[in-house]
Design a protein around this motif. Structure first.
Motif, PDB file in Angstrom:
ATOM      1  N   ALA A 149      32.423-134.024  15.405  1.00  0.00           N
ATOM      2  CA  ALA A 149      33.781-133.727  15.063  1.00  0.00           C
ATOM      3  C   ALA A 149      34.645-132.898  15.682  1.00  0.00           C
ATOM      4  O   ALA A 149      35.864-133.081  16.052  1.00  0.00           O
ATOM      5  N   LEU A 150      34.186-131.652  15.852  1.00  0.00           N
ATOM      6  CA  LEU A 150      34.786-130.715  16.293  1.00  0.00           C
ATOM      7  C   LEU A 150      35.092-130.773  17.889  1.00  0.00           C
ATOM      8  O   LEU A 150      36.268-130.571  18.399  1.00  0.00           O
ATOM      9  N   LYS A 151      34.130-131.415  18.628  1.00  0.00           N
ATOM     10  CA  LYS A 151      34.177-131.875  19.933  1.00  0.00           C
ATOM     11  C   LYS A 151      35.315-132.665  20.108  1.00  0.00           C
ATOM     12  O   LYS A 151      36.345-132.746  20.998  1.00  0.00           O
ATOM     13  N   LYS A 152      35.255-133.941  19.098  1.00  0.00           N
ATOM     14  CA  LYS A 152      36.460-134.974  19.239  1.00  0.00           C
ATOM     15  C   LYS A 152      37.775-134.148  18.914  1.00  0.00           C
ATOM     16  O   LYS A 152      38.905-134.596  19.615  1.00  0.00           O
ATOM     17  N   GLY A 153      37.920-133.473  18.153  1.00  0.00           N
ATOM     18  CA  GLY A 153      38.990-132.670  17.668  1.00  0.00           C
ATOM     19  C   GLY A 153      39.692-131.765  18.804  1.00  0.00           C
ATOM     20  O   GLY A 153      41.006-132.026  18.972  1.00  0.00           O
ATOM     21  N   HIS A 154      38.599-131.165  19.482  1.00  0.00           N
ATOM     22  CA  HIS A 154      39.330-130.421  20.898  1.00  0.00           C
ATOM     23  C   HIS A 154      39.971-131.415  21.789  1.00  0.00           C
ATOM     24  O   HIS A 154      40.768-131.233  22.412  1.00  0.00           O
ATOM     25  N   GLU A 155      39.033-132.880  22.034  1.00  0.00           N
ATOM     26  CA  GLU A 155      39.678-133.610  22.889  1.00  0.00           C
ATOM     27  C   GLU A 155      41.159-134.061  22.841  1.00  0.00           C
ATOM     28  O   GLU A 155      41.994-134.130  23.792  1.00  0.00           O
ATOM     29  N   VAL A 156      41.516-134.443  21.356  1.00  0.00           N
ATOM     30  CA  VAL A 156      42.472-135.110  21.059  1.00  0.00           C
ATOM     31  C   VAL A 156      43.713-133.895  21.095  1.00  0.00           C
ATOM     32  O   VAL A 156      44.800-134.231  21.592  1.00  0.00           O
ATOM     33  N   ALA A 157      43.317-132.611  20.688  1.00  0.00           N
ATOM     34  CA  ALA A 157      44.236-131.716  20.640  1.00  0.00           C
ATOM     35  C   ALA A 157      44.714-131.202  22.230  1.00  0.00           C
ATOM     36  O   ALA A 157      45.907-131.053  22.438  1.00  0.00           O
ATOM     37  N   GLN A 158      43.593-131.113  22.936  1.00  0.00           N
ATOM     38  CA  GLN A 158      44.072-130.615  24.528  1.00  0.00           C
ATOM     39  C   GLN A 158      45.040-131.803  24.925  1.00  0.00           C
ATOM     40  O   GLN A 158      45.580-131.471  26.017  1.00  0.00           O
ATOM     41  N   LEU A 159      44.879-133.065  24.519  1.00  0.00           N
ATOM     42  CA  LEU A 159      45.469-134.037  25.253  1.00  0.00           C
ATOM     43  C   LEU A 159      47.093-134.127  24.584  1.00  0.00           C
ATOM     44  O   LEU A 159      47.985-134.908  25.265  1.00  0.00           O
ATOM     45  N   HIS A 160      47.250-133.227  23.654  1.00  0.00           N
ATOM     46  CA  HIS A 160      48.545-133.297  22.961  1.00  0.00           C
ATOM     47  C   HIS A 160      49.238-131.929  22.864  1.00  0.00           C
ATOM     48  O   HIS A 160      49.580-131.618  21.712  1.00  0.00           O
ATOM     49  N   ARG A 161      49.359-131.381  24.092  1.00  0.00           N
ATOM     50  CA  ARG A 161      49.730-129.703  24.207  1.00  0.00           C
ATOM     51  C   ARG A 161      51.251-129.908  23.838  1.00  0.00           C
ATOM     52  O   ARG A 161      51.850-130.755  23.985  1.00  0.00           O
ATOM     53  N   PRO A 162      51.933-128.715  23.078  1.00  0.00           N
ATOM     54  CA  PRO A 162      50.793-127.690  22.443  1.00  0.00           C
ATOM     55  C   PRO A 162      50.540-128.122  21.011  1.00  0.00           C
ATOM     56  O   PRO A 162      51.228-129.054  20.274  1.00  0.00           O
ATOM     57  N   SER A 163      49.247-127.653  20.759  1.00  0.00           N
ATOM     58  CA  SER A 163      48.478-128.228  19.514  1.00  0.00           C
ATOM     59  C   SER A 163      47.650-127.030  18.909  1.00  0.00           C
ATOM     60  O   SER A 163      47.443-126.030  19.739  1.00  0.00           O
ATOM     61  N   ARG A 164      47.275-127.418  17.753  1.00  0.00           N
ATOM     62  CA  ARG A 164      46.303-126.165  17.161  1.00  0.00           C
ATOM     63  C   ARG A 164      45.207-127.165  16.607  1.00  0.00           C
ATOM     64  O   ARG A 164      45.459-128.461  16.201  1.00  0.00           O
ATOM     65  N   LEU A 165      43.975-126.623  16.394  1.00  0.00           N
ATOM     66  CA  LEU A 165      42.725-127.567  15.653  1.00  0.00           C
ATOM     67  C   LEU A 165      42.525-126.524  14.663  1.00  0.00           C
ATOM     68  O   LEU A 165      42.067-125.359  14.807  1.00  0.00           O
ATOM     69  N   LEU A 166      42.636-127.256  13.490  1.00  0.00           N
ATOM     70  CA  LEU A 166      41.899-126.349  12.257  1.00  0.00           C
ATOM     71  C   LEU A 166      40.585-127.251  11.623  1.00  0.00           C
ATOM     72  O   LEU A 166      40.230-128.015  11.739  1.00  0.00           O
ATOM     73  N   ASN A 167      40.024-126.275  11.131  1.00  0.00           N
ATOM     74  CA  ASN A 167      38.744-126.545  10.308  1.00  0.00           C
ATOM     75  C   ASN A 167      38.344-126.176   8.909  1.00  0.00           C
ATOM     76  O   ASN A 167      39.223-124.705   8.802  1.00  0.00           O
TER      77      ASN A 167
END
Length: 221
Positions: free
Chosen positions: A186-204
């Motif tokens: 899930a974290l790996k997928k979260g990194h992927e989608v967040a990186q594609l939509h800069r600027p962005s943050r990933l929270l857990n």
């Protein structure tokens, strides 16, 4: 006709150097603000070679950008400094050349003239607040949006869904992107989608509280 060789000298030698100085300014302030995975790209097209954080592409005389992730100080003023860093370094470099010429440490010539002239050219167009056809913004446009507090940051979340017994990746509006049984996936997928939509943050929300595990700032050019 006599000026044509001077034009090629500026285009293929002086401009790439100025572009490198510009990107170095972005890198310096990104590093100062705790950025990680910093990379500088000079030119566009296929990659010619890589040395450390520097990547030089086939058309080395055209374009340049700086990428980095996970700023420790990801505040508005920090980002303003990062995006202004390129023009700050260009201005300092031009002032240094002018000073060296004035104290006769450098001889006045086509290289010093072109370096000073095109440094000012670079500064003007970097600070001109405008969108580009590819959807990116000039440094000046991003700085203006930051000053106006208009730089919207997309927030992606990785949350445990007790009912489904799965880890869910949610977008900015908390819509489900994808669910996983494994947290790492899930974290790996979260990194992927967040990186594609800069600027962005990933929270857990693993600990019950939302904590930032990564941020992806907008890319300065």
């Amino acid at each position: 006709m006599n000026d044509i060789p001077k034009f090629f000298l500026a285009f293929f030698l002086v401009l790439p150097i100025i572009s490198f100085v510009h990107e170095a300014g972005h890198v310096f302030f990104a590093w100062l603000m705790g950025g990680r995975n910093i990379k500088v790209t000079i030119g566009t097209g296929s990659v010619l070679f890589r040395i450390g954080i520097l990547e030089v592409r086939k058309y080395y005389f055209y374009y340049g950008l700086c990428t980095f992730d996970n700023l420790k100080r990801n505040k508005r003023f920090s980002n303003i400094l990062i995006f202004a860093g390129g023009t700050i370094f260009n201005a300092l470099a031009a002032m240094l050349v002018i000073h060296l010429v004035e104290i006769n440490a450098l001889e006045t010539g086509i290289l010093t003239y072109q370096f000073t002239y095109f440094s000012l050219y670079y500064i003007f167009f970097a600070l001109l607040p405008m969108p580009y056809p590819d959807g990116s913004y000039s440094d000046g446009k991003v700085i203006l949006d930051l000053i106006r507090n208009k730089a919207l940051v997309s927030t992606y979340r990785v949350e445990w869904n007790e009912e489904k017994k799965q880890w869910c990746v949610l977008d900015h509006d908390r819509n489900l992107v994808q669910s996983f049984e494994d947290e790492e996936a899930a974290l790996k997928k979260g990194h992927e989608v967040a990186q594609l939509h800069r600027p962005s943050r990933l929270l857990n929300s693993k600990s019950g509280e939302e904590t930032e595990v990564h941020n992806f700032p907008k890319i300065p050019l």
